[in-house]
Design an enzyme around this catalytic site. Structure first.
Site, mmCIF file in Angstrom:
data_model
loop_
_atom_site.group_PDB
_atom_site.id
_atom_site.type_symbol
_atom_site.label_atom_id
_atom_site.label_comp_id
_atom_site.label_asym_id
_atom_site.label_seq_id
_atom_site.Cartn_x
_atom_site.Cartn_y
_atom_site.Cartn_z
ATOM 1 N N GLU A 241 0.891 -1.174 0.000
ATOM 2 C CA GLU A 241 0.000 0.000 0.000
ATOM 3 C C GLU A 241 0.918 1.209 0.000
ATOM 4 O O GLU A 241 1.527 1.526 1.027
ATOM 5 C CB GLU A 241 -0.876 0.016 1.258
ATOM 6 N N CYS A 275 -2.175 9.070 3.111
ATOM 7 C CA CYS A 275 -1.944 8.536 1.757
ATOM 8 C C CYS A 275 -3.091 8.929 0.840
ATOM 9 O O CYS A 275 -2.917 9.063 -0.360
ATOM 10 C CB CYS A 275 -1.797 7.027 1.815
HETATM 11 P P1 NAP Z 1 8.557 4.663 4.488
HETATM 12 O O1 NAP Z 1 9.726 5.549 4.684
HETATM 13 O O2 NAP Z 1 8.483 3.872 3.245
HETATM 14 O O3 NAP Z 1 8.535 3.698 5.780
HETATM 15 C C1 NAP Z 1 7.521 2.751 5.978
HETATM 16 C C2 NAP Z 1 8.055 1.662 6.895
HETATM 17 O O4 NAP Z 1 9.091 0.947 6.221
HETATM 18 C C3 NAP Z 1 8.676 2.174 8.187
HETATM 19 O O5 NAP Z 1 8.381 1.273 9.224
HETATM 20 C C4 NAP Z 1 10.160 2.159 7.863
HETATM 21 O O6 NAP Z 1 10.978 2.062 8.993
HETATM 22 C C5 NAP Z 1 10.238 0.883 7.051
HETATM 23 N N1 NAP Z 1 11.426 0.790 6.203
HETATM 24 C C6 NAP Z 1 12.329 1.754 5.891
HETATM 25 N N2 NAP Z 1 13.278 1.233 5.066
HETATM 26 C C7 NAP Z 1 12.960 -0.061 4.880
HETATM 27 C C8 NAP Z 1 13.553 -1.121 4.131
HETATM 28 N N3 NAP Z 1 14.651 -0.937 3.386
HETATM 29 N N4 NAP Z 1 12.956 -2.335 4.162
HETATM 30 C C9 NAP Z 1 11.821 -2.542 4.878
HETATM 31 N N5 NAP Z 1 11.227 -1.582 5.605
HETATM 32 C C10 NAP Z 1 11.788 -0.358 5.600
HETATM 33 O O7 NAP Z 1 7.192 5.466 4.600
HETATM 34 P P2 NAP Z 1 6.770 6.550 5.662
HETATM 35 O O8 NAP Z 1 7.527 7.792 5.387
HETATM 36 O O9 NAP Z 1 6.812 5.951 7.022
HETATM 37 O O10 NAP Z 1 5.213 6.745 5.276
HETATM 38 C C11 NAP Z 1 4.788 7.628 4.304
HETATM 39 C C12 NAP Z 1 4.417 6.907 3.017
HETATM 40 O O11 NAP Z 1 3.471 5.887 3.267
HETATM 41 C C13 NAP Z 1 3.729 7.839 2.022
HETATM 42 O O12 NAP Z 1 4.275 7.638 0.745
HETATM 43 C C14 NAP Z 1 2.272 7.402 2.060
HETATM 44 O O13 NAP Z 1 1.541 7.667 0.892
HETATM 45 C C15 NAP Z 1 2.424 5.943 2.308
HETATM 46 N N6 NAP Z 1 1.180 5.386 2.857
HETATM 47 C C16 NAP Z 1 0.356 4.649 2.053
HETATM 48 C C17 NAP Z 1 -0.852 4.158 2.529
HETATM 49 C C18 NAP Z 1 -1.795 3.372 1.664
HETATM 50 O O14 NAP Z 1 -2.755 2.810 2.179
HETATM 51 N N7 NAP Z 1 -1.584 3.294 0.353
HETATM 52 C C19 NAP Z 1 -1.198 4.417 3.858
HETATM 53 C C20 NAP Z 1 -0.352 5.169 4.651
HETATM 54 C C21 NAP Z 1 0.847 5.657 4.150
HETATM 55 P P3 NAP Z 1 11.638 3.393 9.624
HETATM 56 O O15 NAP Z 1 10.502 4.285 10.013
HETATM 57 O O16 NAP Z 1 12.331 2.866 10.803
HETATM 58 O O17 NAP Z 1 12.502 3.990 8.574
#
Ligand code: NAP
Length: 509
Positions: A241, A275
């Site tokens: 997602e 999102c």
């Molecule tokens: P993110 O940077 O991609 O992080 C998401 C999760 O992944 C965090 O727990 C992060 O840990 C972890 N992570 C980081 N690097 C990783 C790796 N190499 N392998 C596996 N996991 C890893 O996203 P965010 O900044 O937290 O959230 C914002 C994004 O989420 C936006 O783009 C938003 O649109 C999207 N989102 C989408 C939905 C949907 O339903 N489509 C819903 C909510 C949010 P750390 O925090 O420890 O780095």
């Protein structure tokens, strides 16, 4: 990590976006702790998979109670770690999950019931067949910081009801909330069935190698791509997602005041870090002036801290600042906001942009911040064309009093969720699939579609026939004759005999 074996600790700071200060530090783990975590989870899962569904449902209801009882604590930590106002924390994260637990406790059994599969008695005589749904094993849930409670729970509950174990990596922006979720879920479940691993992104990236049977990931497109590629190499299924750039189409026959309220909320709730935030508004020319004036009025009424929180991270705020600066340089008009306030923390005001062009990155790239670019269009056709000309496809909304018109436009929009006269809230409905197209990813949250991702099918056939099969050795003339006759039957060429056989088939279906 909740109660998993310890490895050399990493301290994760809990930073308040409201003042930018570190308010606590929580011990986390590094990736080398994961194999032991997954091993424990797998061992607990075997017992849990054998637990009757009614008992699993009872446990889920207990967890629901614990979850609600800690409502105030969730809200306090949500405000502390994400900055969101208390009203938003209650509605989007606590009450917003109100239906989730009872829904799955009640309905999972029905969806996962073993199904009888009909077997053609002419081609396959004497056989009975079933389709069983088997838990995948250990589900790795990796969640973002924007809805750090609601989003992961939407994966936990169906995963557990389906008989899986869960290993959860919260965002390192929200370590105390991750811990609290562990305190709610783990004590009600068999030891090791639900574990929280607090750590940096590298901990999430180690899930596949540590033995996850499925990854439910919510987060950015960049990290999602990396996970998908790692899952692909290891043939581990995943659901992604990812980001969005959601459009709202405002038509001349909308209820102007209600639409303005809805669009302002859709764009600025969670300081735009949703999102499914409205990140592009297409308003038809004939209503544009009045709509923009009302939206501006309502935006200026938002009260910092109560209606509207800060950005959750300093980097996120910088992304918004950069996008607004580039848009301004390219000719956009800043109608509200657009300046960083002189205060502690990561505040940025609700910002409306007009005079935007389709090419500006405020109209093409995810903002994930309190930005509402409004573009005037000539008619609905132009609005639909521009809305669809986007690399993301999470949600979209159409605002019109004409229901049929709304439905017609909905059917043309390239998005996983379309709402007419509302926006974005349906993620809280456990029976409504939440999914996206294009770079928003694949897989579903909520509904039986999400549950089905947490299981694998096992087809079982029992043969009670005493005859040898037609297709077994030897391959002789009789086989060729029967095969040709079956072909004729399929072509409807066997006349009365064919009708008799069809009747027989229908009788024993
Ligand atoms: P993110 O940077 O991609 O992080 C998401 C999760 O992944 C965090 O727990 C992060 O840990 C972890 N992570 C980081 N690097 C990783 C790796 N190499 N392998 C596996 N996991 C890893 O996203 P965010 O900044 O937290 O959230 C914002 C994004 O989420 C936006 O783009 C938003 O649109 C999207 N989102 C989408 C939905 C949907 O339903 N489509 C819903 C909510 C949010 P750390 O925090 O420890 O780095």
């Amino acid at each position: 990590m909740s109660d998993a074996p310890q490895s050399p600790a990493v301290m994760i700071p809990s930073i308040s976006p409201r003042d930018g200060e570190v308010h606590a530090e929580v011990p986390g783990v590094t990736a080398d702790a994961l194999p032991a975590v997954f091993e424990r989870a797998r061992s607990a899962q075997r017992t849990w998979a054998a637990t009757p569904m009614s008992d699993r449902a009872r446990v889920i209801k207990q967890i629901h109670k614990r979850f609600l009882e800690r409502g105030e604590r969730f809200v306090e930590l949500l405000t502390a770690e994400t900055g969101k106002p208390a009203g938003e924390a209650w509605t989007a994260e606590v009450i917003g999950n109100g239906d989730l637990f009872p829904y799955w406790a009640k309905h999972a059994k029905r969806y996962l019931k073993t199904e009888k599969i009909s077997v053609n008695p002419i081609n396959y005589p004497g056989k009975k067949a079933f389709l069983e749904y088997v838990p995948r094993g250990v589900i790795g849930v990796i969640a973002p910081w924007n809805f750090p409670v609601a989003i992961p729970c939407r994966a936990f509950v169906p995963a557990l009801m389906a008989g899986n174990a869960v290993v959860f990596k919260p965002s390192s922006q929200c370590p105390r909330l991750g811990e609290l979720l562990g305190e709610v879920f783990a004590p009600e479940l068999p030891d090791g069935l639900f574990q929280v691993v607090l750590g940096r992104g590298s901990v999430g990236s180690a899930f596949v190698d540590a033995g996850a049977d499925f990854i439910a990931f919510t987060g950015s497109v960049g990290i999602g791509r990396r996970i998908a590629s790692h899952c692909g190499e290891n043939l581990v299924p995943c659901a992604l997602e990812l980001g969005g750039k959601d459009a709202a189409i405002v038509l001349e026959d909308c209820d102007l005041d209600r639409t303005a309220y809805g669009v302002v909320w859709g764009a600025f709730n969670n300081a735009g870090q949703n999102c499914a935030s409205i990140e592009r508004v297409y308003v038809v020319r004939s209503i544009a002036e009045r709509f923009v004036a009302r939206v501006k009025e309502l935006t200026l009424e938002l009260r910092d801290g109560e209606d509207f929180g800060p950005l959750t991270t300093v980097d996120q705020r910088q992304d918004v600042i950069d996008q607004v600066d580039r848009a301004r340089e390219a000719g956009a008009t800043v109608l509200t906001g657009g300046e960083v306030p002189d205060s502690k923390g990561f505040w940025y005001p609700a910002t409306i942009l007009t005079d935007v062009s389709h090419e500006m990155d405020v109209m093409t790239e995810e903002t994930f911040g309190p930005l509402m670019p409004i573009k005037v269009v000539e008619d609905e056709e132009e609005a639909v064309r521009l809305a669809n000309d986007c690399k993301y496809g999470l949600t979209a909304s159409v605002w019109t009093k004409d229901r049929d018109r709304g439905l017609r436009i909905a059917s043309q929009l390239e998005a996983g969720v379309v709402t007419v006269n509302n926006h974005g809230f349906t993620a809280a409905m456990p029976n409504a699939p939440w999914s996206g197209v294009k770079e928003t990813g694949f897989g579903a949250t909520n509904s039986h579609l999400a549950l089905m991702e947490m299981v694998r099918p096992r087809f079982v056939l029992v043969d009670r026939s005493s005859r040898r099969e037609m297709w077994w050795y030897p391959y002789n003339e009789a086989l060729l004759t029967v095969a040709a006759a079956l072909r004729d039957l399929a072509l409807g060429k066997l006349g009365v005999i064919g009708k008799l056989i069809k009747g027989f088939l229908a009788r024993f279906k």
